[in-house]
Design a protein around this motif. Structure first.
Motif, PDB file in Angstrom:
ATOM      1  N   ALA A  25       0.829  -1.208   0.000  1.00 49.59           N
ATOM      2  CA  ALA A  25       0.000   0.000   0.000  1.00 49.59           C
ATOM      3  C   ALA A  25       0.860   1.253   0.000  1.00 49.59           C
ATOM      4  N   ARG A  26       1.935   1.254   0.760  1.00 51.19           N
ATOM      5  CA  ARG A  26       2.832   2.408   0.806  1.00 51.19           C
ATOM      6  C   ARG A  26       3.474   2.625  -0.547  1.00 51.19           C
ATOM      7  N   ALA A  27       3.917   1.547  -1.189  1.00 51.57           N
ATOM      8  CA  ALA A  27       4.548   1.662  -2.508  1.00 51.57           C
ATOM      9  C   ALA A  27       3.574   2.225  -3.535  1.00 51.57           C
ATOM     10  N   ALA A  28       2.313   1.791  -3.457  1.00 57.20           N
ATOM     11  CA  ALA A  28       1.309   2.267  -4.413  1.00 57.20           C
ATOM     12  C   ALA A  28       0.981   3.736  -4.230  1.00 57.20           C
ATOM     13  N   SER A  29       1.204   4.253  -3.028  1.00 55.96           N
ATOM     14  CA  SER A  29       0.852   5.645  -2.738  1.00 55.96           C
ATOM     15  C   SER A  29       1.957   6.636  -3.086  1.00 55.96           C
ATOM     16  N   PRO A  35      11.657   7.812  -4.285  1.00 48.55           N
ATOM     17  CA  PRO A  35      12.401   6.582  -3.976  1.00 48.55           C
ATOM     18  C   PRO A  35      11.446   5.464  -3.590  1.00 48.55           C
ATOM     19  N   GLY A  36      11.734   4.267  -4.062  1.00 48.02           N
ATOM     20  CA  GLY A  36      10.848   3.139  -3.809  1.00 48.02           C
ATOM     21  C   GLY A  36      11.014   2.571  -2.411  1.00 48.02           C
ATOM     22  N   ILE A  37      10.209   1.585  -2.094  1.00 50.08           N
ATOM     23  CA  ILE A  37      10.262   0.896  -0.810  1.00 50.08           C
ATOM     24  C   ILE A  37      11.322  -0.205  -0.884  1.00 50.08           C
ATOM     25  N   LEU A  38      12.187  -0.246   0.097  1.00 50.76           N
ATOM     26  CA  LEU A  38      13.172  -1.331   0.189  1.00 50.76           C
ATOM     27  C   LEU A  38      12.506  -2.484   0.931  1.00 50.76           C
TER      28      LEU A  38
END
Length: 389
Positions: A25-29, A35-38
């Motif tokens: 969900a965080r990545a989609a927002s 910067p992307g989610i690690l």
């Protein structure tokens, strides 16, 4: 009218799955270009299955063969290849007749537990532990006995610890390398525990899913080398990078072969045919798999150097698997909230320790380093910036 809900529905959640959902969900927002989610929350290799496995699956699919049910214990050629693996890697002659191909290790555990134990039986395991061990046992009406282990025993059970148990448990689950701590039992420790279990009538269940992924001088040994009554669980998910293919296996003592076969026939019929074909091919992709392992080793080395500089300096001995178990009690006493803030502030997803340790887990985090190598290298700097180091 209220209807009864079975005891199995009382099994607690596997919290890492909730972390995965939050990270998705965080990545989609995130806005474009951010910067992307690690992804360091899940023990899932970030690379595809070996090329040989994919090619074998494609050939099977294109052949026009029905790829229907196999025998409950799997394709004979896969079972024979697994038997050869034990001879080549451990010097053990394991008859293919005692090998059961399963729907991942997750499908192997209920088969082993149901065949080996009765409702109300007590099964010991180290804490921290892989949550489904206890959750599956609980759902099946069995009672987990948690042995609190710390750095003094490398987060592994010791023979002295087992000898103090009164009454003795009906079973013991061990994992070496283990999840979440990544530590291993030395061969002599494993041998002593296996011998004790066999002598005392305690059924040993040895989770060997991370075999092939060890670092340093600690040699791997299979519990099958030390006990004829032990049950061995393994899987193609970790070393062979085939999590979603859902293929695992059991090495069974002779007295459990037919009971497990009957359970497998009724519960699963068989593991997926095409995945079994791919798994057979994967076992010959040694060069590619060792290259993947080398990437994990580089990520491990960078994190062991960089995380202490970022403030995460209390790390369990990382002998194997692809996890770092970090004591973060100097940073928080609520690892769930801390992990949520870290996801928002640093863009790093990690798993709170409460998933693995019910009493002490609020002060631990587990980082997985089997994801993209460049992403793993970026993590210390992000954490340092987030914590103002």
């Amino acid at each position: 009218m209220s209807l009864k809900v079975g005891r199995g529905a009382e099994a607690p959640p596997f919290l890492v799955m909730d972390v995965i959902a939050a990270a998705n969900a965080r990545a989609a927002s995130l806005p474009a270009g951010a910067p992307g989610i690690l992804r360091m929350e899940v023990g899932q290799p970030g690379t595809a299955a070996p090329a040989g496995a994919v090619a074998a699956a494609m050939a099977a699919l294109q052949s026009g063969a029905p790829l229907g049910y196999t025998e409950a214990f799997g394709l004979p050629d896969l079972r024979e290849r697994i038997a050869r693996h034990y001879l080549e890697h451990y010097g053990l002659r394991v008859p293919a007749a005692r090998i059961a191909v399963t729907v991942g290790a997750s499908g192997a555990f209920p088969l082993a537990f149901l065949a080996a134990f009765d409702r109300g039986d007590r099964v010991a395991m180290a804490a921290p532990f892989y949550p489904p061990y206890a959750n599956i046992l609980t759902a099946l009406g069995m009672d987990p006995v948690l042995l609190e282990c710390g750095p003094e025993t490398r987060f592994q059970p010791s023979l002295a610890m087992l000898e103090k148990l009164d009454p003795l448990p009906d079973g013991l689950v061990i994992a070496s390398p283990c999840n979440p701590a990544g530590t291993m039992l030395a061969p002599e420790e494993l041998a002593a525990i296996a011998a004790w279990c066999h002598a005392k009538g305690v059924r040993l269940i040895s989770d060997e899913i991370y075999h092939g992924l060890s670092w340093g001088s600690v040699a791997e040994s299979s519990a099958a080398a030390f006990s004829e009554s032990a049950v061995i669980v393994n899987s193609f998910s970790k070393y062979w990078c085939m999590t979603g293919w859902r293929i695992g296996w059991l090495v069974l003592p002779q007295d459990l072969v037919r009971p497990v076969e009957c359970l497998a026939q009724n519960m699963f019929i068989s593991a997926p045919h095409v995945a079994q074909v791919a798994a057979r091919a994967a076992m010959d992709c040694v060069e590619e798999l060792e290259a993947k392992k080398a990437a994990y080793a580089r990520s491990r080395s960078r994190l062991l150097e960089g995380l202490p500089q970022a403030g995460f300096d209390r790390i369990a001995a990382a002998d194997g698997a692809f996890y770092l178990w970090c004591d973060v009690s100097h940073l928080t006493n609520d690892s769930v909230a801390f992990a949520a803030r870290m996801l928002e502030g640093a863009g790093i997803a990690a798993t709170p320790g409460v998933d693995f340790d019910r009493t002490r887990g609020a002060r631990f985090l587990r980082f997985s380093y089997c994801g993209d190598e460049a992403a793993m290298a970026e993590a210390p700097a992000r954490l340092s910036a987030w914590l103002g180091r």
